[in-house]
Design a protein around this motif. Structure first.
Motif, PDB file in Angstrom:
ATOM      1  N   LEU A  46       0.944  -1.212  -0.009  1.00  0.00           N
ATOM      2  CA  LEU A  46      -0.032   0.081   0.084  1.00  0.00           C
ATOM      3  C   LEU A  46       0.760   1.256  -0.189  1.00  0.00           C
ATOM      4  CD1 LEU A  46      -2.671  -0.867   2.732  1.00  0.00           C
ATOM      5  CD2 LEU A  46      -3.281  -0.629   0.035  1.00  0.00           C
ATOM      6  N   ALA A  47       2.130   1.238   0.696  1.00  0.00           N
ATOM      7  CA  ALA A  47       2.789   2.400   0.703  1.00  0.00           C
ATOM      8  C   ALA A  47       3.671   2.548  -0.676  1.00  0.00           C
ATOM      9  CB  ALA A  47       4.007   2.360   2.035  1.00  0.00           C
ATOM     10  N   ASN A  48       3.654   1.510  -1.508  1.00  0.00           N
ATOM     11  CA  ASN A  48       4.378   1.796  -2.735  1.00  0.00           C
ATOM     12  C   ASN A  48       3.878   2.236  -3.709  1.00  0.00           C
ATOM     13  OD1 ASN A  48       5.970   1.158  -5.032  1.00  0.00           O
ATOM     14  ND2 ASN A  48       6.376  -1.215  -4.692  1.00  0.00           N
ATOM     15  N   PRO A  49       4.123   3.395  -4.234  1.00  0.00           N
ATOM     16  CA  PRO A  49       3.210   4.110  -5.544  1.00  0.00           C
ATOM     17  C   PRO A  49       3.304   3.126  -6.427  1.00  0.00           C
ATOM     18  CG  PRO A  49       4.926   5.683  -4.293  1.00  0.00           C
ATOM     19  CD  PRO A  49       5.239   4.410  -3.972  1.00  0.00           C
ATOM     20  N   LEU A  67      -5.691   0.429   9.462  1.00  0.00           N
ATOM     21  CA  LEU A  67      -5.262   0.993   8.054  1.00  0.00           C
ATOM     22  C   LEU A  67      -5.543   2.311   7.906  1.00  0.00           C
ATOM     23  CD1 LEU A  67      -6.258  -2.238   6.041  1.00  0.00           C
ATOM     24  CD2 LEU A  67      -3.728  -1.529   6.507  1.00  0.00           C
ATOM     25  N   ALA A  68      -6.783   2.731   8.273  1.00  0.00           N
ATOM     26  CA  ALA A  68      -7.291   3.976   8.057  1.00  0.00           C
ATOM     27  C   ALA A  68      -6.373   5.122   8.796  1.00  0.00           C
ATOM     28  CB  ALA A  68      -8.716   4.180   8.615  1.00  0.00           C
ATOM     29  N   PRO A  72      -4.433   7.408   5.584  1.00  0.00           N
ATOM     30  CA  PRO A  72      -5.776   8.172   5.659  1.00  0.00           C
ATOM     31  C   PRO A  72      -6.370   8.607   4.587  1.00  0.00           C
ATOM     32  CG  PRO A  72      -3.567   9.705   6.502  1.00  0.00           C
ATOM     33  CD  PRO A  72      -3.426   8.234   6.378  1.00  0.00           C
ATOM     34  N   ALA A  73      -5.412   8.603   3.261  1.00  0.00           N
ATOM     35  CA  ALA A  73      -5.860   9.065   2.072  1.00  0.00           C
ATOM     36  C   ALA A  73      -6.824   7.983   1.276  1.00  0.00           C
ATOM     37  CB  ALA A  73      -4.905   9.714   1.314  1.00  0.00           C
ATOM     38  N   LEU A  74      -6.401   6.535   1.932  1.00  0.00           N
ATOM     39  CA  LEU A  74      -6.828   5.524   1.353  1.00  0.00           C
ATOM     40  C   LEU A  74      -8.314   5.235   1.360  1.00  0.00           C
ATOM     41  CD1 LEU A  74      -5.323   2.802  -0.043  1.00  0.00           C
ATOM     42  CD2 LEU A  74      -5.477   1.843   2.380  1.00  0.00           C
ATOM     43  N   ARG A  75      -8.865   4.615   0.210  1.00  0.00           N
ATOM     44  CA  ARG A  75     -10.284   4.229   0.348  1.00  0.00           C
ATOM     45  C   ARG A  75     -10.422   3.222   1.458  1.00  0.00           C
ATOM     46  NH1 ARG A  75     -11.285   2.316  -5.113  1.00  0.00           N
ATOM     47  NH2 ARG A  75     -10.486   0.147  -4.281  1.00  0.00           N
ATOM     48  N   PRO A  76     -11.460   3.084   2.197  1.00  0.00           N
ATOM     49  CA  PRO A  76     -11.509   2.023   3.346  1.00  0.00           C
ATOM     50  C   PRO A  76     -11.552   0.874   2.694  1.00  0.00           C
ATOM     51  CG  PRO A  76     -13.285   4.203   3.723  1.00  0.00           C
ATOM     52  CD  PRO A  76     -12.544   4.453   2.042  1.00  0.00           C
TER      53      PRO A  76
END
Length: 267
Positions: A46-49, A67-68, A72-76
């Motif tokens: 998730l952290a890897n663009p 995870l949220a 914080p910008a990630l879709r739930p």
């Protein structure tokens, strides 16, 4: 080029003795092979663009909250019970409450991975066990290796159990896939790299063979060891001394020892 290496004279670690008597690895169902699972593997992805937006992210309620907070910008995440997540994955997958479908990692071209020539690369000669390959990536990341080179047709998928064993290292340690390892070693030599192959019957001990030059550590499969042609394209062969007289290291443990020795050699 290196001398031909002899087989199994009991001088040091040899991969040849490690693969005997093992049952074949059980393959995951095809529908589950593109999943990543486990906290470290999923959060690193998730952290890897380069992975882009998640294709599907499932988590227990507790993990979804974690995870949220972390992204914080990630879709739930899609919230599921732990048993429901388990049903999406191969039997026995230790998912730790979350799983992810993401875009696969793209390999680098060999020249891009190896330029400039500095530090250490790891090359795997038909090492196919996902747990071992994942653990080798983890060690490569821990010791700051430049990357890992695998053979295109003889490497497991970089998902599932491999990613779990790598504990996030797949997303921080780049890799290259090549068709022919012998030709790849020639290309690396032209770029300024020195190849050291691990063989239990080599004359020289690893610590004495390694130096501060850019080094490719070449490791063979547990069943067969380094193939003859690959060994011939190494600049030197070396063994890990086993003073206890018991060949107990598997290939991933041998890789960790070799990476540590290479880091010491670079000073």
């Amino acid at each position: 080029m290196a001398r031909h290496h002899r087989r199994n004279e009991g001088k040091g670690w040899s991969p040849t003795a490690q693969g005997r008597g093992r049952p074949p690895a059980r393959r995951a169902p095809p529908a589950a092979t593109d999943w990543l699972w486990g906290w470290h593997a999923v959060t690193a992805a998730l952290a890897n663009p380069a992975r882009g937006e998640p294709r599907r992210l499932v988590a227990t309620a507790e993990r979804a909250r974690e995870l949220a907070a972390r992204f914080p910008a990630l879709r739930p995440a899609e919230t599921l019970e732990a048993a429901e997540i388990a049903r999406l994955l191969p039997a026995g997958a230790a998912h730790q409450g979350l799983a992810l479908k993401a875009a696969p990692l793209e390999p680098l071209a060999l020249a891009a991975l190896a330029t400039p020539a500095t530090g250490v690369l790891v090359m795997l000669d038909q090492v196919t066990d996902p747990q071992n390959v994942g653990a080798i990536f983890r060690s490569a990341a821990a010791f700051g290796a430049r990357g890992v080179v695998v053979q295109d047709r003889h490497a497991p998928a970089f998902t599932g159990a491999l990613a779990k064993a790598a504990a996030g290292a797949l997303d921080v340690t780049p890799h290259a896939r090549v068709v022919n390892l012998a030709r790849a070693l020639d290309e690396l030599a032209d770029l300024g790299w020195r190849a050291v192959g691990l063989a239990g019957d080599a004359e020289g001990e690893l610590a004495a063979v390694l130096d501060a030059r850019p080094t490719v550590l070449v490791l063979g499969s547990e069943g067969e060891g380094l193939r003859r042609l690959v060994g011939e394209h190494c600049d030197a062969l070396a063994r890990i001394p086993m003073p206890g007289g018991f060949e107990s290291l598997n290939v991933s443990a041998a890789a960790a020892v070799a990476l540590y020795a290479a880091s010491k050699a670079r000073g």
